[in-house]
Design an enzyme around this catalytic site. Structure first.
Site, PDB file in Angstrom:
ATOM      1  N   ASN A   4      -3.575   6.115  -0.039  1.00  0.00           N
ATOM      2  CA  ASN A   4      -3.008   6.347   1.152  1.00  0.00           C
ATOM      3  C   ASN A   4      -2.103   7.514   1.413  1.00  0.00           C
ATOM      4  OD1 ASN A   4      -3.934   3.914   2.381  1.00  0.00           O
ATOM      5  ND2 ASN A   4      -2.364   2.720   1.834  1.00  0.00           N
ATOM      6  N   GLU A  36      -5.402  -0.061  -7.258  1.00  0.00           N
ATOM      7  CA  GLU A  36      -4.562   0.854  -7.720  1.00  0.00           C
ATOM      8  C   GLU A  36      -3.507  -0.157  -8.582  1.00  0.00           C
ATOM      9  OE1 GLU A  36      -3.945   4.683  -4.871  1.00  0.00           O
ATOM     10  OE2 GLU A  36      -3.288   2.764  -3.961  1.00  0.00           O
ATOM     11  N   HIS A  69      -2.572  -2.976  -6.018  1.00  0.00           N
ATOM     12  CA  HIS A  69      -3.017  -2.740  -4.598  1.00  0.00           C
ATOM     13  C   HIS A  69      -4.548  -2.593  -4.232  1.00  0.00           C
ATOM     14  CE1 HIS A  69      -3.331   0.636  -1.218  1.00  0.00           C
ATOM     15  NE2 HIS A  69      -3.492  -0.504  -0.792  1.00  0.00           N
ATOM     16  N   SER A 126       0.762  -1.085  -0.020  1.00  0.00           N
ATOM     17  CA  SER A 126       0.083   0.008  -0.118  1.00  0.00           C
ATOM     18  C   SER A 126       0.899   1.291   0.160  1.00  0.00           C
ATOM     19  CB  SER A 126      -1.234  -0.147   1.132  1.00  0.00           C
ATOM     20  OG  SER A 126      -0.157  -0.127   2.228  1.00  0.00           O
TER      21      SER A 126
END
Length: 291
Positions: free
Chosen positions: A190, A152, A140, A119
């Site tokens: 994130n 992602e 991800h 991540s």
């Protein structure tokens, strides 16, 4: 490239979720972890998750049974020898991931693709620990994998177009939506989400509000489905800290400095739901704020 058999390294929350959605999409899955007990526990979790989907009328019993039959335990990396793609979903620790890739590559066919579910960690740097950086990519998934729509995709500097196109086709086949991020610390989701959570922890640390006040404020004031401290517990405070450390070190900006209270909770072993204590205490069955 046709991806019909997938290996998953790591049978935790993310790995079991990835195995579940891939099996439901018709792919054979080999699920591996450091012990057979962990894989067995993951298969039980997957079974429960599929049962809930049946209850919600999202799938029928035949689809559930077929998906469970497609997931096979992999006791060692030799079980991945005929996989088209292997996805690493181990803990968010770069050294752990690099050791996995170093050992894993020896068991993979030369044409197999390799992916990481990291991540936050550099895809280019992780790819350098493999014998196939051009066939390496970041995929991800969001947590929980069966329910979250977004994935992602992150290319390393060496990732070839063929690898990227195969990853896009896989995500489409899983019925999910992909967004493409450049290979910068924490990528898109994130990079935005974790600093917000860290700021919520600072708000608690500085006494601006209690756990309950902060979470209620963001649920009702920003229309978030859950408060940032509740979400931190769900993600795992160790993972939150790891991502903030990657951001702080990778971007050299003090605005990403992990809150000292977050560090203290992790040092105490209060990691959230998975240890039954974090910003909430879950041991009684009803979450109780710890501050």
């Amino acid at each position: 490239m046709n991806i019909n058999k997938i290996g998953v390294v790591g049978a935790g929350q993310m790995g079991s979720g990835i195995a579940q959605v891939c099996a439901l999409a018709g792919m054979d899955v080999v699920l591996n972890d450091i012990s057979e007990e962990r894989v067995t526990a993951a298969l039980s979790v997957i079974g429960s998750g599929l049962a809930k989907q049946v209850e919600r009328h999202q799938i029928d019993e035949a689809a559930r049974d077929a998906a469970l039959a497609r997931i096979h335990p992999g006791i060692d990396y030799e079980a991945f020898r005929d996989c088209d793609l292997v996805i690493e979903a181990a803990s968010e620790n770069e050294e752990v991931k690099r050791r996995i890739f170093t050992k894993l590559c020896a068991s993979l066919p030369p044409e197999a693709l390799l992916a990481t579910n990291t991540s936050s960690i550099s895809i280019t740097r992780l790819a350098s620990a493999t014998d196939r950086p051009e066939r390496f990519i970041g995929i991800h998934f969001m947590n929980p994998v069966p329910r979250m729509q977004l994935v992602e995709l992150i290319r390393g500097i060496v990732t070839e177009n063929e690898t990227f196109e195969a990853a896009k086709e896989l995500i489409t086949r899983l019925g999910k939506t992909f967004t493409v991020s450049e290979d910068f610390p924490a990528f898109i989701v994130n990079r935005i989400l974790l600093p917000m959570i860290n700021e919520a922890i600072y708000t608690l640390y500085e006494g601006v509000g209690s756990v309950e006040a902060i979470d209620t404020a963001m649920r009702l004031g920003a229309n978030h489905p859950m408060g940032p401290l509740q979400l931190a517990d769900f993600i795992g405070l160790d993972t939150v800290l790891s991502v903030m450390q990657v951001l702080h070190e990778g971007l050299a900006d003090t605005k990403y400095r992990p809150c000292p209270l977050l560090v203290k909770y992790v040092e105490a072993g209060w990691l959230g739901r998975k240890t039954q204590r974090g910003f909430y205490d879950y041991r009684s069955g009803t979450p109780i704020p710890t501050r």
